[in-house]
Every structure is written in C-alpha cells, then in structure tokens.
Write a protein that holds these residues in place. Sequence first.
Motif, short mmCIF file in Angstrom:
data_model
loop_
_atom_site.label_atom_id
_atom_site.label_comp_id
_atom_site.label_asym_id
_atom_site.label_seq_id
_atom_site.Cartn_x
_atom_site.Cartn_y
_atom_site.Cartn_z
N THR A 14 0.82 -1.22 0.00
CA THR A 14 0.00 0.00 0.00
C THR A 14 0.85 1.27 0.00
O THR A 14 0.32 2.36 -0.18
CB THR A 14 -0.93 0.02 1.22
OG1 THR A 14 -0.15 -0.14 2.42
CG2 THR A 14 -1.95 -1.10 1.14
N SER A 44 3.01 1.85 -2.25
CA SER A 44 3.23 2.17 -3.66
C SER A 44 1.91 2.55 -4.31
O SER A 44 0.86 2.03 -3.93
CB SER A 44 3.84 0.96 -4.40
OG SER A 44 2.97 -0.16 -4.35
N THR A 45 1.96 3.46 -5.26
CA THR A 45 0.72 3.92 -5.90
C THR A 45 0.07 2.81 -6.72
O THR A 45 -1.14 2.84 -6.95
CB THR A 45 0.99 5.13 -6.81
OG1 THR A 45 2.00 4.78 -7.77
CG2 THR A 45 1.48 6.32 -5.98
N THR A 46 0.85 1.84 -7.16
CA THR A 46 0.28 0.71 -7.89
C THR A 46 -0.37 -0.29 -6.94
O THR A 46 -1.15 -1.13 -7.37
CB THR A 46 1.37 -0.01 -8.70
OG1 THR A 46 2.41 -0.45 -7.81
CG2 THR A 46 1.97 0.90 -9.76
N GLY A 77 5.50 5.86 -1.68
CA GLY A 77 4.55 6.77 -2.31
C GLY A 77 4.70 6.85 -3.81
O GLY A 77 3.92 7.53 -4.48
N SER A 78 5.71 6.16 -4.36
CA SER A 78 5.88 6.11 -5.80
C SER A 78 5.24 4.84 -6.35
O SER A 78 4.74 4.02 -5.60
CB SER A 78 7.37 6.13 -6.17
OG SER A 78 7.99 4.90 -5.82
N ALA A 79 5.28 4.69 -7.67
CA ALA A 79 4.73 3.48 -8.29
C ALA A 79 5.65 2.29 -8.10
O ALA A 79 5.25 1.15 -8.31
CB ALA A 79 4.48 3.72 -9.77
#
Length: 275
Positions: free
Chosen positions: A137, A139-141, A178-180
Amino acid sequence: MAASGSSPSAQQRREAQREELRKQRQAELKRQRTVRTAVIAAITALALLIVAGAGYLIYRSMQPAGPVAVPEGMAADQPYLSLGAPEDSGAPVLEIHLDFMCPFCGQFEEINGADLQEIATNEEATVHIVPRRFLDTASTTGDYSSRAANAMVCVYEDDPENTLAFQQLLFANQPAEGSAGLSDDEIWTYAQEAGASEAVESCMSGKTYQPWVRQVADPYGEENGGGTPYVELDGTTLDSEQWATPGALREAVLAASGAAAPSDGGGEASDGGQG
C-alpha cells in the motif's frame, strides 16, 4: 332515388368505428402485456444469475486455499528462501525478513549486503530470506512489494546463487515510498544483471510466486511482529544495534558458529574495531 337500406346509416358507421377502436385497444393491451411479461422474465433471469454468481463467489471464498506454486524441492508451507549452508548442516541459521519498499531494509542492505553475500557463499550460516509484501500500500500501484518479492523467488528458482545479487540491485535502486515502484521492465533488467536466464521473465510476468509471497511468506512475517527488517540468529532476535555497525552481523554469525572473525580487512567483516 336510391333504395332504402342500400348503405349503412350514420349510426351503423359510428358503431363500426367504435368496434374497430375497441379491437385496436385490445390488441395494444395484449402487446403491452406481452412486452411486460418478457421484461419481467428477463429481469428475473438476470437477478437469478446475479444471485447465483454471488453465491458462487461466497462459496469459493469459504473454500480452503489451493496449493501455491513454489520452486522445485521447496515445501509449499516453507516461508523462506534457503541459501548458504545446507539445512540441518549444524551451521547457524540467520533469518532475515525484507520488504523491497522498506527504507530501513535499504539501510540494512547497504550496511550488510556484502557481508550477507560472504556468509552465504562461504556457507558460514544457513540463510533464510523471507520476502515480505506488507508495504504494497506504500506504492501507488498497490503491489510493488509483491511484484519485487515474486521476482526474487523467480530469480531464486532459476539459480539460487543469483538471489542476493538481485536483492542488492533492487535495494541499490530502491524506489521512494509513495511512488509506483520500479516497473516490471526495470525489475527484469536488474534480474538479468544479476545473472537470471530468459525463463525468469515469464515467471515474473505470470506472477508465478505471488500467491506464495502473499499466503505463506507474508503471514509468517506477521507472526514475528510484522515489521522489517527483522533479523534472527539461531532463534534469537537481533535488534538494529546488532546489525547497524558494518561487520557486526557477520561477527555474530561467526561467533555463533565458533569461528573467528577475519582480521585482514579486505572488504569483509572487521575484527571488532568498528567505529
């Protein structure tokens, strides 16, 4: 003069018109009833399909999970990848839980990655790596930890000797929370750099070992508090102070095995004079 009764009277014409209108109304009402019946039947059939589908999904969710895929020779319920000294060889057992999105795991790898490779290569310990995914969770993906962990198991299956090199590359190029996360193509590039064969790409894209990561390795990690990095030596938890100094982790492993720590520097563990 026309004969009487040779044409309908005005009254007869009106009655005929009324009869025709009555027949038309009856026909229209019959048509509407037919349409209404067909619509109700269609809605009922659709509702039954929805209920049946929901019931099937509920039934499936209540069934025990089927067997998960694992690398050849590995038990389905084994929650770790085994490296270094053979199991039951008498060597110390060093267990490490890592999540590829975890920044503290990146710090652990930076401090201990080279020593961990030495420990495994020299069979100074049986090394258990537990790839976690509890930071999906972050990661944005919503699945980076799972994708990276799955890729690691694919690399391990292909050739266990490439596992720690791949681990080092993923942490050396660790994405920010917080990145993909790294893309699948980027992960595959690092797998190739670590020595993986072409077979690993299809293993990665097929998410072959993601069920194992999610259903076996990650729940096992939760039993030990859930956080990462988690480090354990012969059943004893090591806190960060016991691995945060370069060389300290390997010294602990060598001490557990009764071997002396190397004293020649040479990029290996220090002789106890860490700063």
